[in-house]
Design an enzyme around this catalytic site. Structure first.
Site, PDB file in Angstrom:
ATOM      1  N   SER A 129      58.949 -59.937  -6.723  1.00  0.00           N
ATOM      2  CA  SER A 129      59.864 -59.033  -6.029  1.00  0.00           C
ATOM      3  C   SER A 129      61.325 -59.471  -6.057  1.00  0.00           C
ATOM      4  O   SER A 129      62.136 -58.993  -5.275  1.00  0.00           O
ATOM      5  CB  SER A 129      59.418 -58.858  -4.577  1.00  0.00           C
ATOM      6  OG  SER A 129      59.130 -60.099  -3.957  1.00  0.00           O
TER       7      SER A 129
ATOM      8  N   SER B 252      49.772 -48.846 -13.737  1.00  0.00           N
ATOM      9  CA  SER B 252      50.655 -48.193 -14.700  1.00  0.00           C
ATOM     10  C   SER B 252      49.971 -46.957 -15.249  1.00  0.00           C
ATOM     11  O   SER B 252      48.733 -46.880 -15.266  1.00  0.00           O
ATOM     12  CB  SER B 252      50.971 -49.158 -15.845  1.00  0.00           C
ATOM     13  OG  SER B 252      51.579 -48.489 -16.929  1.00  0.00           O
TER      14      SER B 252
ATOM     15  N   GLY C 138      63.621 -55.492 -10.081  1.00  0.00           N
ATOM     16  CA  GLY C 138      62.839 -54.360 -10.544  1.00  0.00           C
ATOM     17  C   GLY C 138      62.111 -53.604  -9.459  1.00  0.00           C
ATOM     18  O   GLY C 138      62.601 -53.439  -8.340  1.00  0.00           O
TER      19      GLY C 138
ATOM     20  N   TYR D 260      47.540 -54.979 -22.647  1.00  0.00           N
ATOM     21  CA  TYR D 260      48.195 -54.596 -21.386  1.00  0.00           C
ATOM     22  C   TYR D 260      47.462 -53.435 -20.732  1.00  0.00           C
ATOM     23  O   TYR D 260      47.155 -53.473 -19.534  1.00  0.00           O
ATOM     24  CB  TYR D 260      49.647 -54.211 -21.671  1.00  0.00           C
ATOM     25  CG  TYR D 260      50.384 -53.620 -20.491  1.00  0.00           C
ATOM     26  CD1 TYR D 260      50.810 -54.428 -19.442  1.00  0.00           C
ATOM     27  CD2 TYR D 260      50.660 -52.259 -20.432  1.00  0.00           C
ATOM     28  CE1 TYR D 260      51.499 -53.890 -18.361  1.00  0.00           C
ATOM     29  CE2 TYR D 260      51.350 -51.713 -19.354  1.00  0.00           C
ATOM     30  CZ  TYR D 260      51.761 -52.531 -18.324  1.00  0.00           C
ATOM     31  OH  TYR D 260      52.440 -51.996 -17.259  1.00  0.00           O
TER      32      TYR D 260
ATOM     33  N   THR E 244      54.585 -59.360  -4.332  1.00  0.00           N
ATOM     34  CA  THR E 244      54.670 -60.327  -5.421  1.00  0.00           C
ATOM     35  C   THR E 244      55.634 -59.825  -6.495  1.00  0.00           C
ATOM     36  O   THR E 244      55.859 -58.623  -6.639  1.00  0.00           O
ATOM     37  CB  THR E 244      53.285 -60.604  -6.028  1.00  0.00           C
ATOM     38  OG1 THR E 244      52.750 -59.412  -6.616  1.00  0.00           O
ATOM     39  CG2 THR E 244      52.314 -61.111  -4.960  1.00  0.00           C
TER      40      THR E 244
END
Length: 264
Positions: free
Chosen positions: A15, A141, A18, A154, A13
């Site tokens: 894609s 992350s 980046g 986030y 997804t």
């Protein structure tokens, strides 16, 4: 180590650029069939053409769908009913003070960063279980563990991805399906490069140099003392999707350059 994913169908997804684009490229190099996803038909077409220029015999398709809503996820699932590999890379980010972050913003981050992965995993995992093989990867992350004070909304969504992937790994335990999270740190993605484009022109410094300065100023605990490349992040994801990674499941695998300062 030779990774061979011929005969496997992978959906990545977000894609068209980046990290997602780099993951798609890495999976194509292993022989996998790849489905690109993004919100914009034009950017998807450009991404597809770029990849086919390098992998001319690849099986590559695109599906435009906004995964920030249940309807967008449903449209993608309808277009792509079954996959062997699911890389949940769709996500949004941006700084905003906690006291100015309203409910709508929290809901938008939750829908895109968390619920897209919930919906797609719910759709694709049963068939993976039936087949006795599958890979689900969440692109989280380092902010999942190192919550940024200026992006609490986030960070919370990224921490939720770790809980989701660990729980799913336990839910499908013993089935031959693995579920993991990969945690990039500062990365030279399209957005990162765009952020420094004006400064690079003014100073004559390269984006890589400016990125290294940013890392040392804002992520001083970094061990590599520079941003990672998208290819370096993709390398970890491709390995996790491989046959060779069959004993790795329920893990949070860091590609953060050592930014998170612990030994676990």
């Amino acid at each position: 180590m030779h990774i061979d994913l011929q005969g496997k169908r992978a959906l990545v997804t977000a894609s068209s650029g980046g990290i997602g684009f780099a993951i798609a490229k890495g999976l194509l190099a292993t022989g996998a069939e790849v489905i690109l996803n993004g919100r914009n038909e034009s950017s998807l077409s450009k991404a597809k053409d770029s990849l086919l220029a390098e992998f001319s015999s690849a099986t590559l398709s695109t599906v435009a769908a906004d995964l920030g809503s249940a309807e967008g996820c449903a449209a993608l699932i309808k277009a792509v009913p079954k996959v062997d590999i699911l890389v949940n890379n769709a996500g949004i980010y941006g700084p905003e003070d906690f006291f100015e972050t309203d409910d709508d913003t929290w809901a938008r981050y939750w829908q895109t960063n968390v619920m897209s992965g919930v919906r797609l995993s719910r759709a694709y995992l049963p068939t993976m279980q039936e087949n006795g093989w599958g890979r689900v990867v969440f692109i989280s992350s380092e902010s999942a563990r190192n919550i940024p004070a200026d992006m609490i909304h986030y960070g919370v969504s990224k921490t939720a991805q770790l809980s989701l992937s660990r729980g799913l790994a336990k839910r499908v335990a013993g089935s031959g399906v693995t579920v993991n999270s990969v945690l990039p740190g500062p990365t030279l993605s399209d957005g990162f490069e765009a952020m420094f484009a004006d400064e690079a022109e003014k100073t004559g410094k390269s984006v890589e140099e400016l990125g290294a300065e940013f890392v040392m100023a804002h992520r001083a605990s970094s061990v590599i003392q520079r941003p990672a490349t998208t290819a370096e992040v993709a390398n970890m994801v491709v390995y996790v999707c491989s046959q060779q990674a069959s004993a790795t499941s329920g893990a949070a695998l860091r590609v953060d350059g050592g930014v998170v300062d612990d030994i676990v």
